[in-house]
Design an enzyme around this catalytic site. Structure first.
Site, PDB file in Angstrom:
ATOM      1  N   CYS A 156       0.835  -1.207   0.000  1.00  0.00           N
ATOM      2  CA  CYS A 156       0.000   0.000   0.000  1.00  0.00           C
ATOM      3  C   CYS A 156       0.869   1.256   0.000  1.00  0.00           C
ATOM      4  CB  CYS A 156      -0.923   0.009   1.215  1.00  0.00           C
ATOM      5  SG  CYS A 156      -1.999   1.466   1.277  1.00  0.00           S
ATOM      6  N   HIS A 229       2.164  -7.023  -7.187  1.00  0.00           N
ATOM      7  CA  HIS A 229       1.617  -5.929  -7.994  1.00  0.00           C
ATOM      8  C   HIS A 229       2.744  -5.450  -8.889  1.00  0.00           C
ATOM      9  CE1 HIS A 229      -1.037  -2.070  -8.194  1.00  0.00           C
ATOM     10  NE2 HIS A 229      -0.327  -2.212  -9.291  1.00  0.00           N
TER      11      HIS A 229
END
Length: 434
Positions: A156, A229
């Protein structure tokens, strides 16, 4: 390589209370709770657990996830996951990221953060944090809820998380701490553990640096599953939304990890928006694929095809009307469960993309906005009665059609761009065994 630490669980599951919602027992009658009981609506369980560390890995009771829905703050809550499970039996679902500190400090109110219906399995709890003691306590507190895996957030880029919070993607710069955190989580649970990360942070974005992170975490903890990611994160003040588009995708890093770490499991994430792209990634050798925003904003057309197009199930005859009838039962059963929340707006939020690109979608959204402005609706049933009339019956009663085929060779192209194989440097070996 260091021997991976593992663990076993001796647990007894004892039903302590059962109340089935009248007239709605056929659907979502139960929510799994921890050390609390509710006097209405839900079936509750309590687990008494003893943990013993062993040098074995814990296996999931479900097959490895070929498809999963990404954890998304303010999106993948109980309401969305209920809708998602109505559309797909097999997709792995993730909670929003929950800070370990929140779980610890809300010990007396955990159901609000951790409860979920048993239909949501397989489901993964994602936690974040930078304090090992709180991470251990949060894991212990989450055990009785029965999650199928615990994931640690190292991806994040939000300023609240990676900035002031000093966790999230910033932890990629401290693989030793991540390994310690994963060991702590594993030692306090009986389910598999995993890490979700980016491919780099700011100028720390070389393939070798990514491999160093993977190597250290997997060598010094029981972690064998990484969700990648395929963008780096920029912590120079751009927004989380911009961090999902400005850094370029480098799928070649993902496929190089699959090549260089054959004993680990990797799930690819980032920029994948269609079922055809999911299958294209799998055909090129991805172990699993995670989809984020597209699974939320276009849930019918994406999740509705997962079981047939990815898991080989027969085509579904499910219609939108049938899904909404079931979702209405769920929604009305949870309204006001925690005082004023959840309210109608919160329960309806996951449906805002349900008619994506269909006739009547624009008119329905205008009806939705007007209904929210009135602030008089007390039930999901009354909300549907007031808004769904503008959606044609042909849309409401048509089953899921065949997934559109959109040819994509981006993953094949990425495999032609693989960086040189990773080799562990001597200094890394020395640090590992120091």
């Amino acid at each position: 390589m260091m021997k991976s630490a593992g663990h076993t669980l001796i647990a007894s599951l004892t039903p302590i209370h059962s109340v089935i919602l009248k007239n709605h027992g056929r659907l979502f009658p139960n929510l799994i709770y921890g050390n609390h009981t509710k006097s209405r609506k839900f079936h509750c369980y309590h687990q008494k657990c003893q943990f013993h560390k062993e040098n074995i890995m814990v296996a999931s009771r479900y097959p490895p996830p070929r498809f999963s829905v990404a954890p998304m703050m303010e999106f993948t809550d109980n309401h969305y996951r209920t809708l998602a499970r109505l559309l797909s039996k097999h997709a792995w679902l993730y909670t929003e990221m929950i800070a370990a500190e929140t779980i610890v400090h809300q010990k007396g109110n955990l159901d609000r953060f951790l409860a979920f219906s048993p239909e949501q399995h397989p489901i993964v709890l994602q936690i974040g944090g930078s304090d090992l003691d709180n991470i251990a306590k949060a894991t212990q507190l989450a055990n009785s809820y029965g999650y199928d895996e615990i994931n640690f957030n190292c991806g994040c880029p939000s300023p609240k998380v990676a900035g002031k919070g000093c966790f999230g993607v910033r932890l990629m710069l401290d693989p030793k701490f991540v390994a310690d955190a994963m060991s702590v989580i594993s030692a306090n649970t009986n389910v598999p553990v995993s890490v979700k990360c980016r491919i780099g942070v700011d100028n720390h974005d070389s393939y070798n640096e990514l491999c160093d992170f993977i190597y250290k975490v997997s060598s010094q903890s029981p972690t064998k599953h990484f969700i990648i990611h395929s963008r780096k994160a920029l912590l120079n003040g751009i927004s989380p939304k911009e961090n999902r588009s400005i850094p370029p995708l480098k799928y070649e890093y993902y496929y190089a990890l699959v090549r260089d770490f054959p004993d680990l499991q990797f799930t690819i994430n980032g920029g994948i928006n269609t079922i055809d792209e999911v299958n294209a990634a799998l055909r090129e050798g991805a172990h699993g694929v995670m989809v984020g925003r597209a699974a939320y904003s276009n849930s019918w057309n994406l999740l509705g095809h997962v079981d047939s197009a990815i898991y080989g199930e027969p085509p579904s005859s499910l219609t939108r009307r049938q899904v909404l009838e079931k979702y209405q039962v769920y929604g009305d059963s949870v309204l006001g469960l925690y005082g004023p929340r959840p309210n109608v707006r919160e329960v309806i939020k996951p449906l805002l993309g349900f008619f994506h690109s269909e006739p009547g979608n624009g008119a329905w959204k205008r009806k939705v906005d007007a209904a929210f402005m009135e602030c008089t609706l007390q039930t999901i049933k009354s909300f549907f009665e007031k808004t769904l009339g503008v959606i044609p019956d042909s849309v409401m009663d048509s089953p899921i059609t065949q997934a559109p085929i959109v040819f994509s060779d981006v993953f094949a192209d990425a495999k032609n761009l693989l960086p040189p194989p990773y080799t562990v440097r001597e200094e890394e070996e020395e640090l590992l065994y120091a």
